[in-house]
Write an enzyme that holds these catalytic residues in place. Sequence first.
Site, PDB file in Angstrom:
ATOM      1  N   ASP A 213       0.924  -1.095   0.037  1.00 53.77           N
ATOM      2  CA  ASP A 213      -0.054   0.079  -0.019  1.00 53.77           C
ATOM      3  C   ASP A 213       0.892   1.361  -0.081  1.00 53.77           C
ATOM      4  OD1 ASP A 213      -3.124   0.844   0.396  1.00 53.77           O
ATOM      5  OD2 ASP A 213      -1.992   2.051   1.630  1.00 53.77           O
ATOM      6  N   TYR A 352      -3.122  11.056   0.714  1.00 53.35           N
ATOM      7  CA  TYR A 352      -3.774  10.759  -0.641  1.00 53.35           C
ATOM      8  C   TYR A 352      -3.737  12.081  -1.338  1.00 53.35           C
ATOM      9  CZ  TYR A 352      -5.223   6.193   0.555  1.00 53.35           C
ATOM     10  OH  TYR A 352      -5.368   4.591   1.001  1.00 53.35           O
ATOM     11  N   HIS A 404      -4.661  -7.917   0.972  1.00 51.15           N
ATOM     12  CA  HIS A 404      -4.050  -6.458   1.024  1.00 51.15           C
ATOM     13  C   HIS A 404      -3.421  -6.389   2.109  1.00 51.15           C
ATOM     14  CE1 HIS A 404      -3.441  -2.607  -0.312  1.00 51.15           C
ATOM     15  NE2 HIS A 404      -3.801  -2.141   0.799  1.00 51.15           N
TER      16      HIS A 404
END
Length: 426
Positions: A213, A352, A404
């Site tokens: 990630d 982000y 994930h």
Amino acid sequence: MKPIRMRSCLLAASCFLPLAAPNNPQIASAASTADSNAIRPFHVNFPQKEIDDLRKQILATRWPDKETVADASQGVQLATARALVSYWGKDYNWRKCEKKLNSYPQFITNIDGLDIHFIHVRSKNPNALPMIVTHGWPGSIIEQLKIIDPLTNPTAHGGKAEDSFDLVIPSLPGYGFSGKPTTVGWDPIRIAKAWVGLMKRLGYTRFVAQGGDWGNAVTEQMALLGVPELVGIHTNMPATVPPDIDKAAFAGAPAPSDLTAEEKRAYEQLAYFYKHGLGYANEMANRPQTLYGLEDLPVGLADWMIDHDAASEALIARVFEGKSEGLTRDDILDNISLYWFTNTAISSARLYWESKLAFFAPKGIAIPVAVSAFPDELYQAPRNWTEKGYPKLIYYNKLEKGGHFAAWEQPESFVNEMRASFKSLR
């Protein structure tokens, strides 16, 4: 009207109690606050009032109507949310998580003007390979706790002494116990530079790095810095997608006819994520500050976090149905509670907004790379894409189970992958 929960962006000193400096020359200078390179011991202890207040807010949740479909296509289902909230509000014990965290050596040091929190466990093996491991969103250092003992003390966990690692596990800026940036600029590139600085400050002259990630983004940027101390990296969320494939998947086009079965599955996973799984990332990349509800409503924070990707959300739903999975209810709530108590929903989301990097595009990394491809990752990278994306690929393995949050969900497999991945670099 319920008062809005407003806590200081600077976490209360009572939550983080410094310990007496141990007899270790590495951190002996920590007693001097004038030393900008000080490494300060760190301990977690949130006030009981914070824990009691959280429980009250959980039990006072105002519920929406049930979804109008029989599956999770509209998001986290009401039954899952109710099961999570029931356990969180009545049976969950945060103090167990604190005890677990405090069983490992934790520290704070200031790098580039920001306090960075990290776990640092040295193996008893003097020839251990140092490795810095970086989490992502909606993760934290909680993800890596299960791998610490097997990697630093392998002979007690089915390994050999020569499999030993020294582990450095930092909290990303704006996450967990690290400082929250108050100015712009803390993107994966800047974090990568900080991580190299951290490893050097700890005295390491040769080390490897691992991440998934955002951890992958940071780890790849560390590799691109070209520092001689970093000799190799491992990723469980590799960036290998060819540009034409990525463009077609993003557009929702049918899979190209010349793809192999392995490539087609990866393409379909990627296309599904772009169509159905990217909403949270788009919101945080564009308007992270708008997410006030995540800071004030426990169930809002929890459901936002567990809806990261379809496979992970389905796994978590099964856990709260009482089924046995790689995660437990406590695992999941330890991570969510850490975000709540540190008040980091928005500060973590800003990463982000800061980043301008493409997640899945090859970056031209020139140092040795190892890849573990888990089946329920956002896409399971095919070997041929991986070989093209990483010209110095030293290890590739396609696993049968895991998603994930690989280190968290499948710690035994993850540990074995670390041992195999870096064997040639010892």
